[in-house]
Design a protein around this motif. Sequence first.
Motif, PDB file in Angstrom:
ATOM      1  N   ASP A  97     -58.848 -16.722  71.022  1.00  0.00           N
ATOM      2  CA  ASP A  97     -57.447 -16.786  71.448  1.00  0.00           C
ATOM      3  C   ASP A  97     -56.933 -15.449  71.957  1.00  0.00           C
ATOM      4  OD1 ASP A  97     -57.316 -15.442  69.041  1.00  0.00           O
ATOM      5  OD2 ASP A  97     -55.721 -16.674  68.191  1.00  0.00           O
ATOM      6  N   ALA A  98     -57.768 -14.406  71.931  1.00  0.00           N
ATOM      7  CA  ALA A  98     -57.398 -13.122  72.509  1.00  0.00           C
ATOM      8  C   ALA A  98     -57.763 -13.029  73.987  1.00  0.00           C
ATOM      9  CB  ALA A  98     -58.069 -11.976  71.748  1.00  0.00           C
ATOM     10  N   VAL A  99     -58.458 -14.033  74.492  1.00  0.00           N
ATOM     11  CA  VAL A  99     -58.857 -14.071  75.907  1.00  0.00           C
ATOM     12  C   VAL A  99     -57.857 -14.941  76.657  1.00  0.00           C
ATOM     13  CG1 VAL A  99     -60.686 -14.654  77.532  1.00  0.00           C
ATOM     14  CG2 VAL A  99     -61.273 -13.838  75.234  1.00  0.00           C
ATOM     15  N   PRO A 100     -57.134 -14.393  77.626  1.00  0.00           N
ATOM     16  CA  PRO A 100     -56.126 -15.194  78.328  1.00  0.00           C
ATOM     17  C   PRO A 100     -56.693 -16.492  78.894  1.00  0.00           C
ATOM     18  CG  PRO A 100     -55.884 -12.875  78.914  1.00  0.00           C
ATOM     19  CD  PRO A 100     -57.147 -12.988  78.098  1.00  0.00           C
ATOM     20  N   GLY A 101     -56.059 -17.592  78.513  1.00  0.00           N
ATOM     21  CA  GLY A 101     -56.474 -18.898  79.001  1.00  0.00           C
ATOM     22  C   GLY A 101     -57.658 -19.510  78.279  1.00  0.00           C
ATOM     23  N   GLU A 102     -58.346 -18.745  77.437  1.00  0.00           N
ATOM     24  CA  GLU A 102     -59.519 -19.223  76.694  1.00  0.00           C
ATOM     25  C   GLU A 102     -60.474 -20.011  77.602  1.00  0.00           C
ATOM     26  OE1 GLU A 102     -58.563 -21.120  72.996  1.00  0.00           O
ATOM     27  OE2 GLU A 102     -56.820 -19.856  72.655  1.00  0.00           O
ATOM     28  N   PRO A 103     -60.874 -19.451  78.740  1.00  0.00           N
ATOM     29  CA  PRO A 103     -61.597 -20.241  79.741  1.00  0.00           C
ATOM     30  C   PRO A 103     -62.968 -20.732  79.311  1.00  0.00           C
ATOM     31  CG  PRO A 103     -61.669 -17.908  80.305  1.00  0.00           C
ATOM     32  CD  PRO A 103     -60.712 -18.044  79.169  1.00  0.00           C
ATOM     33  N   GLU A 104     -63.612 -20.047  78.361  1.00  0.00           N
ATOM     34  CA  GLU A 104     -64.981 -20.426  77.991  1.00  0.00           C
ATOM     35  C   GLU A 104     -65.063 -21.119  76.636  1.00  0.00           C
ATOM     36  OE1 GLU A 104     -66.798 -20.154  80.455  1.00  0.00           O
ATOM     37  OE2 GLU A 104     -65.744 -18.634  81.623  1.00  0.00           O
ATOM     38  N   SER A 105     -63.931 -21.470  76.065  1.00  0.00           N
ATOM     39  CA  SER A 105     -63.908 -22.082  74.739  1.00  0.00           C
ATOM     40  C   SER A 105     -64.480 -23.495  74.762  1.00  0.00           C
ATOM     41  CB  SER A 105     -62.477 -22.117  74.206  1.00  0.00           C
ATOM     42  OG  SER A 105     -62.404 -22.870  73.007  1.00  0.00           O
ATOM     43  N   THR A 157     -55.093 -12.695  65.039  1.00  0.00           N
ATOM     44  CA  THR A 157     -53.915 -12.769  65.892  1.00  0.00           C
ATOM     45  C   THR A 157     -52.624 -12.698  65.096  1.00  0.00           C
ATOM     46  OG1 THR A 157     -55.078 -14.035  67.575  1.00  0.00           O
ATOM     47  CG2 THR A 157     -52.682 -14.253  67.531  1.00  0.00           C
ATOM     48  N   TRP A 158     -52.609 -13.305  63.914  1.00  0.00           N
ATOM     49  CA  TRP A 158     -51.359 -13.447  63.167  1.00  0.00           C
ATOM     50  C   TRP A 158     -51.281 -12.539  61.943  1.00  0.00           C
ATOM     51  CZ3 TRP A 158     -48.038 -15.490  66.147  1.00  0.00           C
ATOM     52  CH2 TRP A 158     -48.425 -16.450  67.085  1.00  0.00           C
ATOM     53  N   ALA A 159     -52.197 -11.578  61.834  1.00  0.00           N
ATOM     54  CA  ALA A 159     -52.155 -10.603  60.732  1.00  0.00           C
ATOM     55  C   ALA A 159     -52.141 -11.291  59.371  1.00  0.00           C
ATOM     56  CB  ALA A 159     -50.946  -9.663  60.880  1.00  0.00           C
ATOM     57  N   LEU A 160     -53.114 -12.176  59.160  1.00  0.00           N
ATOM     58  CA  LEU A 160     -53.211 -12.956  57.933  1.00  0.00           C
ATOM     59  C   LEU A 160     -54.537 -12.732  57.210  1.00  0.00           C
ATOM     60  CD1 LEU A 160     -51.705 -16.347  59.187  1.00  0.00           C
ATOM     61  CD2 LEU A 160     -50.616 -14.716  57.630  1.00  0.00           C
ATOM     62  N   ALA A 161     -55.122 -11.554  57.390  1.00  0.00           N
ATOM     63  CA  ALA A 161     -56.425 -11.305  56.774  1.00  0.00           C
ATOM     64  C   ALA A 161     -56.380 -11.452  55.260  1.00  0.00           C
ATOM     65  CB  ALA A 161     -56.927  -9.911  57.159  1.00  0.00           C
ATOM     66  N   GLY A 162     -55.244 -11.130  54.652  1.00  0.00           N
ATOM     67  CA  GLY A 162     -55.130 -11.245  53.209  1.00  0.00           C
ATOM     68  C   GLY A 162     -54.932 -12.662  52.711  1.00  0.00           C
ATOM     69  N   LEU A 163     -54.669 -13.592  53.614  1.00  0.00           N
ATOM     70  CA  LEU A 163     -54.459 -14.984  53.220  1.00  0.00           C
ATOM     71  C   LEU A 163     -55.694 -15.840  53.462  1.00  0.00           C
ATOM     72  CD1 LEU A 163     -52.344 -16.937  52.079  1.00  0.00           C
ATOM     73  CD2 LEU A 163     -51.557 -17.348  54.419  1.00  0.00           C
ATOM     74  N   GLY A 220     -49.315 -12.860  74.125  1.00  0.00           N
ATOM     75  CA  GLY A 220     -49.905 -11.670  73.520  1.00  0.00           C
ATOM     76  C   GLY A 220     -51.284 -11.360  74.058  1.00  0.00           C
ATOM     77  N   ALA A 221     -52.044 -12.407  74.372  1.00  0.00           N
ATOM     78  CA  ALA A 221     -53.378 -12.200  74.927  1.00  0.00           C
ATOM     79  C   ALA A 221     -53.306 -11.522  76.294  1.00  0.00           C
ATOM     80  CB  ALA A 221     -54.113 -13.531  75.035  1.00  0.00           C
ATOM     81  N   LEU A 222     -52.317 -11.871  77.096  1.00  0.00           N
ATOM     82  CA  LEU A 222     -52.150 -11.230  78.402  1.00  0.00           C
ATOM     83  C   LEU A 222     -51.823  -9.747  78.244  1.00  0.00           C
ATOM     84  CD1 LEU A 222     -50.146 -14.000  80.292  1.00  0.00           C
ATOM     85  CD2 LEU A 222     -52.472 -13.223  80.810  1.00  0.00           C
ATOM     86  N   ARG A 223     -50.916  -9.435  77.313  1.00  0.00           N
ATOM     87  CA  ARG A 223     -50.571  -8.027  77.071  1.00  0.00           C
ATOM     88  C   ARG A 223     -51.783  -7.272  76.549  1.00  0.00           C
ATOM     89  NH1 ARG A 223     -45.950 -10.635  74.915  1.00  0.00           N
ATOM     90  NH2 ARG A 223     -46.770 -10.363  72.789  1.00  0.00           N
ATOM     91  N   LEU A 224     -52.527  -7.912  75.669  1.00  0.00           N
ATOM     92  CA  LEU A 224     -53.698  -7.273  75.082  1.00  0.00           C
ATOM     93  C   LEU A 224     -54.752  -6.980  76.138  1.00  0.00           C
ATOM     94  CD1 LEU A 224     -54.767  -6.504  72.185  1.00  0.00           C
ATOM     95  CD2 LEU A 224     -56.028  -8.646  72.276  1.00  0.00           C
TER      96      LEU A 224
END
Length: 334
Positions: free
Chosen positions: A170-178, A196-202, A249-253
């Motif tokens: 989901d960090a790749v804009p459009g997820e073209p190869e998923s 993406t959502w900063a949930l590593a602790g969950l 966010g993926a586009l900005r990234l």
Amino acid sequence: MADRYHGDQAAAPGMLDFAVNVRHARPPEWLTRRLAERLADLARYPSPRDVHRAQDAVAARHGRTRDEVLPLAGAAEGFALLPHLRPARAAIVSPSFTEPAVALGAAGVPVEHVVLEPPFRLDEARVPDDADLVVVGNPTNPTSVLHTRAQLLALRRPGRILVVDEAFADAVPGEPESLAGDPLPDVLVLRSLTKTWALAGLRVGYALGAPELLARLTARRAHWPVGTLQLTAIAACCDPRAVAEAAAGALRLSQLRAEMVAGLESVGAAVVDGRAPFVLFRRRDAASLRNSLERRGIAVRRCDTFVGLDERYLRAAVRPEWPRLVDAIAGVPR
């Protein structure tokens, strides 16, 4: 053990952390509120309704059906469940995330690493024909390489299960190869929401696959494996508004990544061409450079713990603070 080393072990509190790929310091406020609303429910076991809400949100997100969705306690749980598929021989396209090899090896499954040479392209993979389980990342951690759908699908064989680790898709804009939206009977896709959502602790993620395949995967799984807050997070992060926010966010990234790559190349780093929210680069002095950066309070990920890489490689997360990393590298004598 090198194969149990992960980036969080490189960063001490207070360091500027490029070693871990979680994008933000905390979840967005709307997500924190959504989770806080469920705190009063923690005295009860997770309900079937919560499970179904999470499944339905994921299914709508990817155009699948409810019974093709398996909520996970992080994508890493999906790797831990792979031995339940009872493969006779597994092949792992490497360099790659180390947990699948750890889980399969601990279960006594013979594992062969199919090591790709730079530039780490999948069309050069020589996967054994008798491997009945093949694991590949897309984009791959740590190389950052994004393989094409055609390259992935070419790995399919009768009697083989193809596992695609899409933790960073989901960090790749459009997820073209998923392959997440492809209902293929022999393909298992693992997704993570922690980065993406900063949930590593969950510990939040899910698997997508045919119902029969998911049933085999969970045949000996513990009861209530995913908690109420995790299920709530899965449903919330797969809501259309959240998906749109992640896409923006993926586009900005992607733009930030291009700027960071140019900066690293300006100080002598040989960057691997990729699309992930991290950058793999090579320098002859990488080991001493990493130590110098650590003394300056900057953490990057060593890569000699990955099969197929050595001490010349480092991985750095894409972060807005990348100029500080580049300036620090420029200040280290070569």
